[in-house]
Design an enzyme around this catalytic site. Structure first.
Site, short mmCIF file in Angstrom:
data_model
loop_
_atom_site.label_atom_id
_atom_site.label_comp_id
_atom_site.label_asym_id
_atom_site.label_seq_id
_atom_site.Cartn_x
_atom_site.Cartn_y
_atom_site.Cartn_z
N ARG A 67 0.82 -1.22 0.00
CA ARG A 67 0.00 0.00 0.00
C ARG A 67 0.86 1.27 0.00
NH1 ARG A 67 -5.30 1.34 0.61
NH2 ARG A 67 -5.94 -0.84 0.53
N ILE A 94 -8.35 4.48 0.43
CA ILE A 94 -7.95 5.43 1.48
C ILE A 94 -6.65 6.09 1.04
CG2 ILE A 94 -7.33 5.67 3.91
CD1 ILE A 94 -10.21 4.78 3.44
N ASN A 109 -13.24 15.37 -0.54
CA ASN A 109 -13.91 14.10 -0.82
C ASN A 109 -15.40 14.32 -0.73
OD1 ASN A 109 -14.07 11.17 -1.16
ND2 ASN A 109 -14.74 11.14 0.97
N THR A 110 -16.15 13.56 -1.51
CA THR A 110 -17.59 13.60 -1.40
C THR A 110 -18.06 12.23 -0.92
OG1 THR A 110 -19.66 13.95 -2.56
CG2 THR A 110 -17.87 13.07 -3.88
N HIS A 111 -18.96 12.24 0.07
CA HIS A 111 -19.40 11.00 0.70
C HIS A 111 -20.93 10.98 0.69
CE1 HIS A 111 -19.29 7.54 3.36
NE2 HIS A 111 -20.19 8.13 4.12
N ASP A 143 -8.70 14.08 5.77
CA ASP A 143 -7.60 14.06 6.76
C ASP A 143 -7.14 12.61 6.89
OD1 ASP A 143 -9.60 14.30 9.85
OD2 ASP A 143 -9.42 12.73 8.34
N GLY A 145 -8.02 10.27 8.67
CA GLY A 145 -9.02 9.26 9.07
C GLY A 145 -9.83 8.83 7.87
#
Ligand code: GRF
Length: 202
Positions: A67, A94, A109-111, A143, A145
């Site tokens: 990764r 991620i 980011n869009t969630h 961030d 997380g």
């Protein structure tokens, strides 16, 4: 402002950004997409980029020993286009330490849920399963997380009794696309500052 957009799927959020730039012109909108990156090949999102004549790059996890190496490759591929803002629009990986060291504070980011509720890869399904009466979408800075960065804007979508995951997700995406276009344009045109968890757009 230069945007690099990261996608993993159909790319309708990417398309909304491309349409906004085409409609208003890069100067009036404040930004233009300069490249599109993905973590997999053969997705509609990359087709949309190619149709728009944009350069694309694909960083597949399985092409790297791990990764960390993948994250480094994604960072370098993105940096090559010298973005002012990175937009993760349905990107299903991620973003790692190196990426955030380079682009943290300027990656949004869009969630498809109202964070902090229902973070993670199945926000729509989780809200539906929970029996939420309203859900929606969130545009936030990334961030270190998962879906935990400072929130910039949210849109509310009602959950209907007859909804299944895809029907609800489609209705969320209608709100999400216009929210993302509005937020990215404002960040690009007006600038912003991040003070703790508060995002200030003058
Ligand atoms: C969006 O709803 C995004 O929030 C979620 O996956 C969807 C991607 O849609 N992570 P698209 O690829 O932009 O059409």
């Amino acid at each position: 402002k230069r945007l690099v957009v990261l996608v993993s799927g159909s790319g309708t959020n990417l398309q909304a950004l491309l349409d906004a730039v085409a409609e208003h012109g890069p100067d009036a909108y404040g930004a233009e997409v300069v490249a599109v990156g993905a973590d997999r090949d053969g997705i509609a999102g990359l087709e949309r980029a190619r149709r728009a004549g944009l350069p694309t790059f694909v960083c597949r996890l399985r092409d790297h020993p791990g990764r960390e190496a993948w994250d480094r490759a994604l960072t370098e591929a993105t940096a090559a286009y010298e973005p002012d803002l990175v937009v993760s629009a349905g990107f299903m990986k991620i973003l790692g330490k190196e990426f955030l060291a380079r682009f943290g504070g300027r990656t949004v980011n869009t969630h498809p849920a109202l964070l902090p509720s229902f973070p993670g890869a199945h926000g729509v399904r989780d809200a539906l399963a929970y029996g939420a009466k309203v859900t929606g979408c969130t545009v936030h800075f990334v961030d270190d997380g998962v879906d935990t960065g400072p929130i910039i804007a949210q849109g509310v979508v009602e959950v209907r009794d007859e909804d299944d995951e895809s029907a609800l997700h489609e209705r969320i995406k209608e709100v999400e696309r216009s929210l993302l276009v509005d937020v990215v344009g404002r960040l690009a045109r007006d600038g912003y500052s991040i003070e703790g968890r508060k995002v200030v757009i003058p």
